[in-house]
Design an enzyme around this catalytic site. Structure first.
Site, PDB file in Angstrom:
ATOM      1  N   SER A 178      -9.319   0.212   5.724  1.00 16.43           N
ATOM      2  CA  SER A 178      -8.745   1.554   5.586  1.00 16.43           C
ATOM      3  C   SER A 178      -9.689   2.555   6.250  1.00 16.43           C
ATOM      4  O   SER A 178     -10.853   2.227   6.540  1.00 16.43           O
ATOM      5  CB  SER A 178      -8.562   1.903   4.110  1.00 16.43           C
ATOM      6  N   ASP A 219      -5.885  -0.337   8.461  1.00 17.32           N
ATOM      7  CA  ASP A 219      -4.857  -0.264   7.413  1.00 17.32           C
ATOM      8  C   ASP A 219      -4.512   1.217   7.171  1.00 17.32           C
ATOM      9  O   ASP A 219      -5.411   2.034   6.954  1.00 17.32           O
ATOM     10  CB  ASP A 219      -5.445  -0.914   6.145  1.00 17.32           C
ATOM     11  N   HIS A 220      -3.250   1.551   7.221  1.00 15.55           N
ATOM     12  CA  HIS A 220      -2.789   2.930   6.977  1.00 15.55           C
ATOM     13  C   HIS A 220      -3.477   3.973   7.863  1.00 15.55           C
ATOM     14  O   HIS A 220      -3.985   4.985   7.360  1.00 15.55           O
ATOM     15  CB  HIS A 220      -2.958   3.324   5.496  1.00 15.55           C
ATOM     16  N   ASP A 223       0.637   4.825   9.831  1.00 15.94           N
ATOM     17  CA  ASP A 223       1.460   5.169   8.671  1.00 15.94           C
ATOM     18  C   ASP A 223       1.887   6.631   8.776  1.00 15.94           C
ATOM     19  O   ASP A 223       1.195   7.530   8.313  1.00 15.94           O
ATOM     20  CB  ASP A 223       0.692   4.905   7.377  1.00 15.94           C
ATOM     21  N   GLU A 237       5.327   1.931   8.863  1.00 12.42           N
ATOM     22  CA  GLU A 237       5.961   1.938   7.533  1.00 12.42           C
ATOM     23  C   GLU A 237       7.226   2.787   7.502  1.00 12.42           C
ATOM     24  O   GLU A 237       7.284   3.849   8.105  1.00 12.42           O
ATOM     25  CB  GLU A 237       4.940   2.473   6.515  1.00 12.42           C
ATOM     26  N   GLY A 267       0.776  -3.812  -1.340  1.00 10.32           N
ATOM     27  CA  GLY A 267       0.761  -3.912  -2.799  1.00 10.32           C
ATOM     28  C   GLY A 267       0.991  -5.331  -3.279  1.00 10.32           C
ATOM     29  O   GLY A 267       1.750  -5.570  -4.218  1.00 10.32           O
ATOM     30  N   THR A 324      -0.995  -7.207  -4.893  1.00 17.37           N
ATOM     31  CA  THR A 324      -1.619  -7.475  -6.194  1.00 17.37           C
ATOM     32  C   THR A 324      -0.596  -7.342  -7.314  1.00 17.37           C
ATOM     33  O   THR A 324       0.163  -6.357  -7.339  1.00 17.37           O
ATOM     34  CB  THR A 324      -2.754  -6.448  -6.450  1.00 17.37           C
ATOM     35  N   ASN A 328      -5.649  -6.133  -1.894  1.00 19.70           N
ATOM     36  CA  ASN A 328      -6.872  -5.347  -2.005  1.00 19.70           C
ATOM     37  C   ASN A 328      -7.338  -5.293  -3.461  1.00 19.70           C
ATOM     38  O   ASN A 328      -8.401  -5.804  -3.809  1.00 19.70           O
ATOM     39  CB  ASN A 328      -6.622  -3.929  -1.455  1.00 19.70           C
ATOM     40  N   THR A 329      -6.493  -4.702  -4.323  1.00 19.07           N
ATOM     41  CA  THR A 329      -6.906  -4.463  -5.715  1.00 19.07           C
ATOM     42  C   THR A 329      -7.362  -5.743  -6.426  1.00 19.07           C
ATOM     43  O   THR A 329      -8.354  -5.736  -7.153  1.00 19.07           O
ATOM     44  CB  THR A 329      -5.739  -3.808  -6.487  1.00 19.07           C
TER      45      THR A 329
HETATM   46  P1  13P Z   1      -3.062  -3.830  -3.423  1.00 15.63           P
HETATM   47  O1  13P Z   1      -4.277  -2.979  -3.573  1.00 15.63           O
HETATM   48  O2  13P Z   1      -2.033  -3.490  -4.443  1.00 15.63           O
HETATM   49  O3  13P Z   1      -3.394  -5.275  -3.424  1.00 15.63           O
HETATM   50  O4  13P Z   1      -2.394  -3.482  -2.024  1.00 15.63           O
HETATM   51  C1  13P Z   1      -3.161  -3.599  -0.856  1.00 15.63           C
HETATM   52  C2  13P Z   1      -2.481  -2.973   0.297  1.00 15.63           C
HETATM   53  O5  13P Z   1      -1.272  -2.918   0.371  1.00 15.63           O
HETATM   54  C3  13P Z   1      -3.336  -2.451   1.374  1.00 15.63           C
HETATM   55  O6  13P Z   1      -2.605  -1.800   2.358  1.00 15.63           O
END
Ligand code: 13P
Length: 280
Positions: free
Chosen positions: A49, A84-85, A106, A136, A208, A210, A231-232
Site C-alpha cells: 500500500s 495496492d490501492h 483505485d 476497482e 478483504g 481475511t 492482509n489483516t
Molecule cells: P484484508 O486486510 O481484509 O485481508 O484485505 C486485504 C486487502 O484487500 C488488501 O487490498
C-alpha cells in the site's frame, strides 16, 4: 523472477485457481513470505500500500528489498511486486518508475467516467513498461490505509463498460466484501460475481480475503475470482505470536528475536492460503 500479473492470472483462471496477494510491511515479512511461497513452488503477489511503502522508505527501497531478497534467497518462483490501492495516476507512475511490475489504480471514489479516464491513463503508461493494472468498481467496505469505505456493490453494466474502455488486466468488483475484520458473516453476492466474470471475461480480484470461510473461498474461485488479497489475517497472526513471546519473555529486548517470534505463524497463514487457493 519479478513478473507482471498478466500471465500468472490468466493461467490461474484457466485452471480455476487463485493467486495469493499478501501485503508486506517490512523486510522480515517480505523474506518470510518469499521463503514459504518458494517452498511451495507457487507464484505470489506482494502487495504494497502507499502507506506501507512510506513506512519502508519509498517505492525504490521496496523494490530494492524485494529484488535483493529474490537474489540472495535464491527464489525461483514468479513474484509480482504490486502497488495496492494506488490513489492517483502520479502515485502509480512513481511505483512503475521504481520497478514495480504491477499497480492497482483505485479511482472507485469517482463516478464511472472519471474512473475510466484515470484508469485508462494508468493503463497507457503501464503498457509501455510491461506493467499490469488492476482497478476497482463499486466500493469495497472497511478501512484501507485508514480510509473508511461504505459497501456499494458493483454494477454489472458499469463493469462491462469499464473493462472494455480501459483494457485493464484484472478487475476488483465490490461484491459485498470488506477490508479488515468482518462484522458478522460476510454477505457475498456470488451471482453478481458469476455474471461479472462471464460478461467481462477478465480475471477478478477479491479484496478483504481475511475472515471468509474456506468453503466460500472455493465457491468464489469457482465463480471467477483469480486473485485473493490477504492482509489483516497476516497482521493478526504475527502480532498474536509476538505479543505472546514478549509476555513470556519480558527481559528480551533484541528486536531480531522479537520480530522473528511471529515468523512461524505468518508462514502458516501463507502456506494455508496458498494451499486453499490452489485447491491442493
Ligand atoms: P484484508 O486486510 O481484509 O485481508 O484485505 C486485504 C486487502 O484487500 C488488501 O487490498
Amino acid at each position: 523472477m519479478l513478473v507482471n500479473m498478466r500471465q500468472i492470472l490468466n493461467n490461474a483462471r484457466n485452471q480455476k485457481k487463485a493467486i495469493a496477494h499478501f501485503n508486506i510491511n517490512n523486510l522480515e515479512w517480505t523474506k518470510y513470505i518469499l521463503e514459504e511461497a518458494n517452498k511451495l513452488n507457487s507464484p505470489i503477489i506482494l502487495g504494497v500500500s502507499e502507506s506501507a511503502s512510506k513506512h519502508m522508505g519509498g517505492y525504490e527501497t521496496v523494490y530494492a528489498i524485494v529484488k535483493s531478497l529474490i537474489k540472495s534467497l535464491n527464489i525461483t518462483i514468479d513474484i509480482v511486486l504490486h502497488l495496492d490501492h494506488g490513489s492517483s495516476y502520479s502515485e502509480c507512475v512513481k511505483a512503475i518508475d521504481a520497478g514495480f511490475t504491477s499497480v492497482m489504480i483505485d479511482a472507485s471514489k469517482h463516478n464511472l467516467l472519471d474512473n475510466i479516464k484515470v484508469t485508462k491513463q494508468v493503463v497507457d503508461y503501464a503498457k509501455q513498461k510491461n506493467v499490469s493494472v488492476e482497478a476497482e468498481i463499486g466500493h469495497i467496505g472497511g478501512s484501507e490505509d485508514g480510509i473508511e469505505g461504505q459497501v456499494l456493490l458493483a454494477d454489472i453494466n458499469d463493469c462491462i463498460v469499464f473493462v472494455k474502455n480501459t483494457q485493464i488486466d484484472c478487475l476488483a468488483p465490490a461484491i459485498g466484501n470488506a477490508h479488515g475484520v468482518y462484522q458478522g458473516e460476510p454477505k457475498l453476492d456470488f451471482e453478481l460475481l458469476e455474471q461479472i466474470s462471464k460478461e467481462t471475461n477478465v480475471p477478478l480480484v477479491l479484496h478483504g480475503g481475511t475472515g471468509i470461510k474456506n468453503s466460500d473461498i472455493i465457491r468464489l474461485i469457482d465463480k471467477g475470482i483469480t486473485k485473493i488479497n490477504i492482509n489483516t489475517e497476516l497482521q493478526i497472526s504475527w502480532s498474536n505470536s509476538v505479543r505472546e513471546y514478549i509476555n513470556k519473555n519480558p527481559d528480551i529486548y533484541d528486536p531480531r528475536k522479537i520480530i522473528k517470534s511471529g515468523e512461524e505463524s505468518l508462514k502458516k497463514v501463507v502456506r494455508e492460503k496458498i494451499e486453499l487457493f490452489e485447491n491442493r
